[in-house]
Design an enzyme around this catalytic site. Structure first.
Site, PDB file in Angstrom:
ATOM      1  N   ASP A  97      42.408  30.353  63.976  1.00 16.41           N
ATOM      2  CA  ASP A  97      42.543  30.151  65.404  1.00 16.41           C
ATOM      3  C   ASP A  97      43.996  30.748  65.638  1.00 16.41           C
ATOM      4  OD1 ASP A  97      43.223  28.709  67.628  1.00 16.41           O
ATOM      5  OD2 ASP A  97      42.668  26.768  66.688  1.00 16.41           O
ATOM      6  N   HIS A 157      46.579  21.587  63.800  1.00 12.81           N
ATOM      7  CA  HIS A 157      45.463  20.858  63.374  1.00 12.81           C
ATOM      8  C   HIS A 157      45.034  21.336  61.895  1.00 12.81           C
ATOM      9  CE1 HIS A 157      42.934  23.928  65.288  1.00 12.81           C
ATOM     10  NE2 HIS A 157      43.886  23.807  66.244  1.00 12.81           N
ATOM     11  N   HIS A 165      39.050  20.776  64.469  1.00 13.01           N
ATOM     12  CA  HIS A 165      40.056  19.904  64.405  1.00 13.01           C
ATOM     13  C   HIS A 165      39.553  18.809  63.370  1.00 13.01           C
ATOM     14  CE1 HIS A 165      42.617  20.498  67.968  1.00 13.01           C
ATOM     15  NE2 HIS A 165      41.617  21.310  68.229  1.00 13.01           N
ATOM     16  N   GLU A 190      50.673  25.522  66.441  1.00 11.33           N
ATOM     17  CA  GLU A 190      50.484  25.956  67.520  1.00 11.33           C
ATOM     18  C   GLU A 190      51.533  25.267  68.584  1.00 11.33           C
ATOM     19  OE1 GLU A 190      46.767  25.188  69.813  1.00 11.33           O
ATOM     20  OE2 GLU A 190      46.129  24.235  68.069  1.00 11.33           O
ATOM     21  N   GLU A 284      50.258  30.713  68.351  1.00 12.76           N
ATOM     22  CA  GLU A 284      49.543  30.000  67.351  1.00 12.76           C
ATOM     23  C   GLU A 284      49.290  30.943  66.103  1.00 12.76           C
ATOM     24  OE1 GLU A 284      45.691  28.430  68.657  1.00 12.76           O
ATOM     25  OE2 GLU A 284      45.668  26.907  66.914  1.00 12.76           O
TER      26      GLU A 284
HETATM   27 MN    MN Z   1      43.879  27.870  69.350  1.00 10.10          MN
HETATM   28 MN    MN Z   2      44.129  25.530  67.637  1.00  8.76          MN
END
Ligand code: MN
Ligand code: MN
Length: 299
Positions: A97, A157, A165, A190, A284
Site C-alpha cells: 500500500d 494500519h 486494515h 501514511e 505512504e
Molecule cells: Mn494507501
Molecule cells: Mn493505507
C-alpha cells in the site's frame, strides 16, 4: 512467523507498487483525464504480475481519500490540483500500500514536503518494540514544523493476507491511547498534511465497495458477481469500473451495485473530505518487519 515465501510475495507486491507509483507520478499532467490515469495504473499493476489490492485512489485537493474514477468520469487534472495517487497491489493476498502526492503549482510544494518528510522520519524510527504513538508523535511534530496540521482521523494500519486494515492503527499524531508496540508483521504508514483543520468527514458520494457477509435472496447475476469477487479477492475493495462485463450499460452496473448495497451485502466507502476544505497531501509506504529485519517494501 512470516516465512520466506510470504516475504517474497510482500516484496514482489512492493516492487510492483513502487514502479507503478513512479510511472503514474511522471504520467500525471494537467489536461489529463483522471479516468485514463486510473486505467493506466491498474493495467500496469496487472501487466507486472500483481492485482490491485483496491481501486486506485485518485483524490484531488480537499478530498483526502477514497475517490476512484467512475465509468463515465469527466474530471480533468488542472494545473492547480493537488493529486494524491494511492496504489494497492496484492500478490496472493499479500499487500503493498503506497501513496504519493503530485502538484503542478510550486506554491504547494511545502505542503507535499510536510507529509513526505513526516513519512521519512516515521520510517527512521520504526523497529520492533517501538510504540505506535511514538511514530504518531514524530509525524505530528514534523507536519506542524512546516506550518500544517496532520489529519487526526486518518491512520496507518497493519496489513494481513487479503486484509487492508487488519486491526492495529498507526496514528498521525501523538495519540496517548494507542500504545501497542510494533512487532513482526506488515504495516502501512501514511501521514496526511493539510492546510485545513485536520479532520476528514464523509462526503456524499461513494465509488469504492467491498463484500460483507452474504445473506438474503440474490438474483443470478448478483450471485455470479459475488462469487467472482469472493474467489479472486475475498473482502478486498472493488469499484464499478471492474464490473462492466456484468451489464451492457453504466446504468445497469450501478443498479446492480445499488441492489447489493440495499441488501446490505456491500460495504460502501464514501469519499473523505477535509472538514474545512483544506488542501491535503499524503505519502505512504509499506513496512515489513520480519524476525530478522525491517524492510520498506515500496521504497
Ligand atoms: Mn494507501
Ligand atoms: Mn493505507
Amino acid at each position: 512467523m512470516i516465512d520466506e515465501s510470504i516475504v517474497r510475495m510482500y516484496l514482489k507486491a512492493g516492487e510492483i507498487a513502487k514502479r507503478v507509483r513512479e510511472e503514474a507520478l511522471s504520467k500525471a499532467k494537467p489536461g489529463m483525464k483522471l479516468l485514463d490515469l486510473a486505467i493506466f495504473i491498474e493495467n500496469r499493476i496487472r501487466e507486472l504480475g500483481g492485482e490491485p489490492a483496491f481501486p486506485v485512489n485518485l483524490s484531488v485537493n480537499h478530498i483526502a481519500a477514497h475517490y476512484t474514477p467512475v465509468l463515465d468520469d469527466k474530471q480533468i487534472l488542472s494545473d492547480n490540483d493537488v493529486l494524491k495517487i494511492d496504489i494497492g497491489v496484492h500478490v496472493n493476498g499479500y499487500i503493498a500500500d503506497t501513496a504519493a502526492t503530485k502538484s503542478f503549482n510550486p506554491a504547494y510544494e511545502p505542503l507535499l514536503e510536510a507529509s513526505r518528510t513526516a513519512l521519512e522520519k516515521a520510517l527512521e524510527i520504526i523497529k520492533p518494540g517501538i510504540r505506535a504513538n511514538e511514530v504518531g508523535k514524530v509525524i505530528e511534530e514534523t507536519i506542524k514544523s512546516f506550518g500544517y496540521r496532520p489529519i487526526k482521523n486518518l491512520t496507518g494500519h497493519s496489513l494481513d493476507q487479503y486484509v487492508i486494515h487488519s486491526g492495529y492503527i498507526i496514528p498521525n499524531y501523538h495519540d496517548r491511547l494507542v500504545r501497542w508496540k510494533f512487532q513482526e508483521g506488515a504495516y502501512a504508514i501514511e501521514p496526511f498534511a493539510t492546510t485545513g483543520v485536520g479532520i476528514v468527514k464523509e462526503g456524499n458520494i461513494a465509488t469504492i465497495f467491498s463484500l460483507k457477509k452474504v445473506r438474503g435472496r440474490l438474483s443470478d447475476i448478483e450471485k455470479r458477481i459475488i462469487d467472482d469477487i469472493w474467489k479472486s479477492r475475498r473482502m478486498l475493495p472493488f469499484c464499478e469500473r471492474w464490473l462492466t462485463k456484468y451489464s451492457r450499460s453504466i446504468e445497469g452496473v450501478r443498479n446492480i451495485l445499488k441492489s447489493l448495497a440495499k441488501k446490505k451485502i456491500l460495504h460502501v466507502y464514501p469519499i473523505l473530505v477535509e472538514r474545512a476544505n483544506g488542501l491535503v497531501s499524503q505519502f505512504e509506504h509499506t513496512v515489513l518487519i520480519t524476525g530478522k529485519e525491517v524492510i520498506v517494501t515500496t521504497l
